[in-house]
Design a protein around this motif. Structure first.
Motif, PDB file in Angstrom:
ATOM      1  N   PRO A 283      16.954   1.057   1.923  1.00  0.00           N
ATOM      2  CA  PRO A 283      15.759   1.109   1.062  1.00  0.00           C
ATOM      3  C   PRO A 283      15.643  -0.106   0.143  1.00  0.00           C
ATOM      4  O   PRO A 283      14.537  -0.619  -0.078  1.00  0.00           O
ATOM      5  CB  PRO A 283      15.956   2.383   0.243  1.00  0.00           C
ATOM      6  N   LYS A 288      11.305  -0.017  -0.099  1.00  0.00           N
ATOM      7  CA  LYS A 288      10.632   1.265   0.086  1.00  0.00           C
ATOM      8  C   LYS A 288      11.603   2.366  -0.299  1.00  0.00           C
ATOM      9  O   LYS A 288      12.809   2.182  -0.226  1.00  0.00           O
ATOM     10  CB  LYS A 288      10.277   1.466   1.575  1.00  0.00           C
ATOM     11  N   LYS A 289      11.052   3.521  -0.658  1.00  0.00           N
ATOM     12  CA  LYS A 289      11.928   4.676  -0.846  1.00  0.00           C
ATOM     13  C   LYS A 289      12.505   5.078   0.508  1.00  0.00           C
ATOM     14  O   LYS A 289      11.891   4.852   1.548  1.00  0.00           O
ATOM     15  CB  LYS A 289      11.119   5.851  -1.412  1.00  0.00           C
ATOM     16  N   TYR A 293      14.419  11.875   2.414  1.00  0.00           N
ATOM     17  CA  TYR A 293      15.630  12.122   1.601  1.00  0.00           C
ATOM     18  C   TYR A 293      16.226  13.497   1.875  1.00  0.00           C
ATOM     19  O   TYR A 293      17.410  13.616   2.185  1.00  0.00           O
ATOM     20  CB  TYR A 293      15.276  11.968   0.113  1.00  0.00           C
ATOM     21  N   THR A 349      12.568   4.084   7.473  1.00  0.00           N
ATOM     22  CA  THR A 349      12.553   3.434   6.159  1.00  0.00           C
ATOM     23  C   THR A 349      12.206   1.957   6.304  1.00  0.00           C
ATOM     24  O   THR A 349      11.445   1.398   5.517  1.00  0.00           O
ATOM     25  CB  THR A 349      13.934   3.575   5.484  1.00  0.00           C
ATOM     26  N   GLU A 514      17.227   0.193  -6.790  1.00  0.00           N
ATOM     27  CA  GLU A 514      16.884   1.238  -7.755  1.00  0.00           C
ATOM     28  C   GLU A 514      18.085   2.137  -7.971  1.00  0.00           C
ATOM     29  O   GLU A 514      18.900   2.314  -7.077  1.00  0.00           O
ATOM     30  CB  GLU A 514      15.712   2.080  -7.225  1.00  0.00           C
TER      31      GLU A 514
END
Lengths: 536, 300
Positions: A283, A288-289, A293, A349, A514
């Motif tokens: 990611p 991108k996230k 998840y 992803t 992140e």
């Protein structure tokens, strides 16, 4: 997210017991011997793992040098057996597992906003057992009768009736490294369940943390079983029992059942944290996230549960009842489903992400591709009728080296490159990193891909000599092994250079990164999150 | 910013540097290396005298460390350094440790079920594999296995332990001790310290009698029944399961004695007594394992 001041004092509560643990590290060697700091202990684990990786690697190169040509050239067959055994044991228990525990130590408290691991002194204990355990294991090389020579799977009766005397030390080494693993795993579970910052709910945990939570559960479930099986060996060897001896009503196959009940979850212990790492890195460099998840969490948990139900697929040729062959074949193939979910999510992803290819990302992408090759050869091995052909051949060697080298090891390399700037405060030398990646990538494939062919053609594993028709592919594999082996020196050089100097890294380090660990300074202060951050 | 008056949630106690862990690792190394050398010496594979010295040194060092390290932790606890969050870490730690112990016993129970239900019947010719029984054509499968396939190597037991004498008595003792330790806990919750000491003493006594009976049973098995480690797979599974259980009861009894001494010294109150509870959990665990042993080793 609020970031805590990490140097604040709280020094008035309890007198001399409450020593100055909120200051910087202690001076000298004592810092490393007596530390309770998760970052110090993480570093110790990682350096130890590197040392073991190089030791096991030298053994691998000795094996490949002997196999460069047919015939016996360099070493005695007995010593060759000791090398295959020690290479496996050192890589599994000394390199891969401690590396993941080291990464867990460094990263989990920072990722969940905890001040340290839940039980910091036990944390130090779990590490320091390892150098002693491996000193004992390696010392068997210098004993009368030589080191253990029965393969890392140590099947009875090779490891009991026909074992060298050093097997007793091997058993006790396994016992204490098992204690180390169990304590490490208990610490990790207690940390994740109890030390999360307010607002860090379970379904907000970074996937590396989730995968380690599940891995730690597997460790606590199966390391005691390993202790049990080596104890039964000890009793058979020295105290006259007949667990693995049919003459007394026991069964050598019992050894294999108990061993693989440990052994199969064990191989997932070596890959689930890798899944977690890849789920952090992709990611970041896709900006991108992570896709899916929740499905990643459920897939990891499903793989862990299934790992307890598939052990006998390692034993298709020992004469299992037909119903056993069928059960273990289908249960094993079922694992392809959650694993497929994970590979799909990684690819999804990357799909339409703005990708860049820094060194960690290169290793991560190589992981996805090459681990999948290893997964597919695993699926082939799961098919019981054809496994009768593949069993104990180089096809098996190719399979598990694909999941362990470009799988587990590449993920560790990726993790080190990814988090190194956070640890040292210096930006990565990308040129060196990419050179290391490409040499490793090429080397690993030249080494292990030909093993599929010679395995399918019938070359048995753990043999120092072989028939002439296998000569060409063996020579290719050996050349690849030396390329791969020596290119790891670039990695060592790059890491040491990065520790010593380099361009100053920012807090975030990577543009797309992140998570809480990227909100603290680089290098991360000695104590982070003494007051928990608030996670929204 | 860490405010000076942080609340309990925010001040997790991270201990200062400590020399206990590395000392304990060294003691484990001495124990392991010493045990290896000693055992190799016992079975004549190497000279073991040097090993006994290492083993003893390791054991002494380990006892010293356990006393020192636990004293340190108790001291910290009494100084009020442990927050409720720390308490939860200890609880998770002990729970998962007990789970690891469950899995250790599971390995031996698994071995027992495998040989009883699969390996021994196959040796006797059951199933469609048709190979195993050719090794010893005269062998008849039975459980308990009184006649192992190769009688010259492994002479089977003449008899096995009667479950309805000592083992039944031991079952009653251990189950009762689980009740007495619970009564001690309830008394502690009501701060009735004399009753705590009384019920703990009763629990320790029951544990000690259990261990005594087990020791007597072992002597009886060796001297009168021919039930030994060398008596084939029945003896092997019998002794590994009851032996490791007995070691756990011994450890549990020692732990209970420490808790009793701490109660007498005035430690623990109705709100802070994790040490007590951890030992009580452990005691219930050895009790549950015994129920499994009584059923599957002795009765069935």
């Amino acid at each position: 997210m609020a970031i805590s001041d990490t140097t604040g004092g709280m020094d008035t509560t309890a007198g001399e017991l409450h020593e100055e643990h909120h200051h910087g590290p202690a001076k000298g060697i004592g810092r490393w011997l007596f530390t309770t700091n998760h970052k110090d202990i993480g570093s110790l684990y990682l350096w130890f793992s590197l040392l073991m990786f190089l030791t096991g690697g030298v053994m691998a190169l000795l094996i490949r040098a002997e196999l460069f040509q047919p015939g016996l050239q360099l070493v005695e067959p007995g010593f060759f057996n000791q090398m295959t055994t020690m290479h496996g044991l050192i890589m599994v228990f000394g390199a891969v597992m401690p590396a993941f525990v080291g990464l867990a130590n460094w990263m989990i408290p920072m990722m969940i906003g905890a001040p340290d691991m839940a039980l910091p002194r036990m944390n130090n204990w779990s590490f320091w057992i390892l150098p002693f355990a491996f000193a004992m294991l390696v010392s068997t090389l210098f004993m009368d009768g030589g080191a253990p020579n029965f393969g890392w799977t140590f099947y009875a009766p090779l490891s009991t009736t026909y074992a060298p005397p050093s097997v007793t030390y091997f058993i006790f080494a396994i016992h204490i490294m098992g204690a180390s693993s169990i304590m490490g795993a208990i610490n990790i579970i207690a940390t994740i369940l109890n030390m999360r910052a307010p607002g860090m709910t379970m379904m907000k945990l970074p996937l590396f943390v989730w995968s380690w939570l599940i891995t730690a559960f597997l460790l606590i479930a199966v390391m005691p079983v390993l202790a049990g099986v080596v104890t039964m060996m000890l009793m058979d060897i020295h105290f006259g029992t007949s667990f693995f001896n049919a003459a007394g009503g026991g069964d050598p196959v019992l050894f294999q059942h108990v061993f693989w009940f440990f052994g199969h979850p064990e191989v997932y212990i070596m890959i689930l944290p890798a899944f977690g790492i890849i789920s952090q890195i992709i990611p970041t460099f896709s900006r991108k996230k992570l896709f899916g998840y929740a499905s990643m969490v459920y897939a990891t948990a499903s793989i862990a549960i299934l790992s307890f139900l598939v052990w006998a697929h390692h034993m298709f040729t020992v004469g299992l009842p037909l119903v056993g062959e069928l059960f273990f074949m289908f249960a094993t193939m079922l694992i392809a489903v959650p694993t497929g979910v994970k590979v799909f999510n990684w690819v999804a992803t990357m799909f339409r992400g703005s990708l860049t290819f820094e060194t960690p990302m290169l290793f991560a992408i190589a992981f996805v591709v090459l681990f999948t090759i290893g997964g597919f050869s695993g699926l082939m091995l799961a098919i019981a009728p054809v496994d009768f052909q593949y069993h104990d051949t180089y096809f098996v060697v190719a399979h598990f080296h694909y999941v362990l080298v470009p799988g587990a090891i590449f993920s560790i390399m990726a993790a080190v490159y990814y988090w190194l700037p956070k640890w040292t405060g210096h930006q990565l030398n990308e040129t060196m990193g990419k050179l290391h990646f490409w040499l490793s990538f090429v080397g690993v494939n030249i080494t292990f891909f030909p093993m599929h062919f010679i395995g399918l053609a019938g070359m048995p594993r753990r043999i120092p000599d072989y028939a002439l028709q296998f000569a060409d592919f063996n020579m290719v594999a050996s050349i690849g092994a030396f390329i791969f082996g020596f290119s790891q020196l670039l990695f060592v050089w790059n890491v040491i250079q990065n520790v010593r100097s380099g361009e100053k890294a920012t807090s975030q380090v990577w543009e797309g990164a992140e998570g809480l660990e990227w909100t603290v300074d680089s290098p991360a202060p000695y104590h982070t999150f003494s007051t928990p951050p608030k996670v929204d | 910013m860490s405010a000076p008056n942080v609340n309990a949630q925010e001040s997790y106690y991270v201990p200062a540097q400590s020399s206990w862990p590395i000392l304990a690792s060294f003691a484990m190394f001495l124990l392991a290396f010493g045990a290896g050398t000693t055992i190799n010496g016992l079975s004549g594979k190497a000279d073991g005298t040097f090993g006994v010295v290492l083993l003893m040194l390791g054991a002494l060092l380990m006892v010293g460390i356990l006393v020192g390290w636990f004293s340190h932790v108790i001291h910290e606890s009494r100084a009020g350094l442990y927050s409720p969050q720390m308490d939860r870490s200890f609880r998770w730690g002990m729970s998962w440790f007990i789970f690891s112990e469950v899995m250790f016993f599971a390995a031996f129970f698994g071995a027992l079920f495998y040989v009883r239900n699969l390996a021994v019947p196959w040796l006797g010719g059951e199933g469609d594999k048709g190979v195993s029984q050719m090794l010893w054509p005269g062998f008849t499968a039975e459980w308990p296995l009184m006649n192992p396939p190769d009688a010259a190597q492994f002479a089977g037991p003449r008899a096995i332990v009667d479950p309805w004498h000592i083992p039944l008595l031991n079952t009653v003792l251990l189950v009762t001790s689980s009740f007495t330790v619970t009564l001690a806990h309830h008394a502690l919750l009501k701060d009735k310290r004399a009753m705590v000491a009384l019920w703990l003493t009763a629990t320790i006594a029951l544990g000690a009698i259990f261990i005594g009976f087990q020791a007597y049973e072992y002597v009886h098995a060796y001297n009168d029944l021919g039930l030994t480690l060398n008596a084939g797979i029945y003896g092997a599974t019998f002794f590994i399961l009851t032996g490791f259980h007995g070691l756990h009861v011994t450890l549990g009894t020692l732990m209970l004695i420490i808790i009793l001494l701490r109660i007498l010294k005035g430690h623990f109150d109705s709100r802070h007594h994790f040490g007590f509870e951890a030992v009580a959990w452990y005691w219930h665990f050895v009790d549950v394992v015994w129920i499994g042993l009584f059923l599957f080793v002795y009765v069935f």
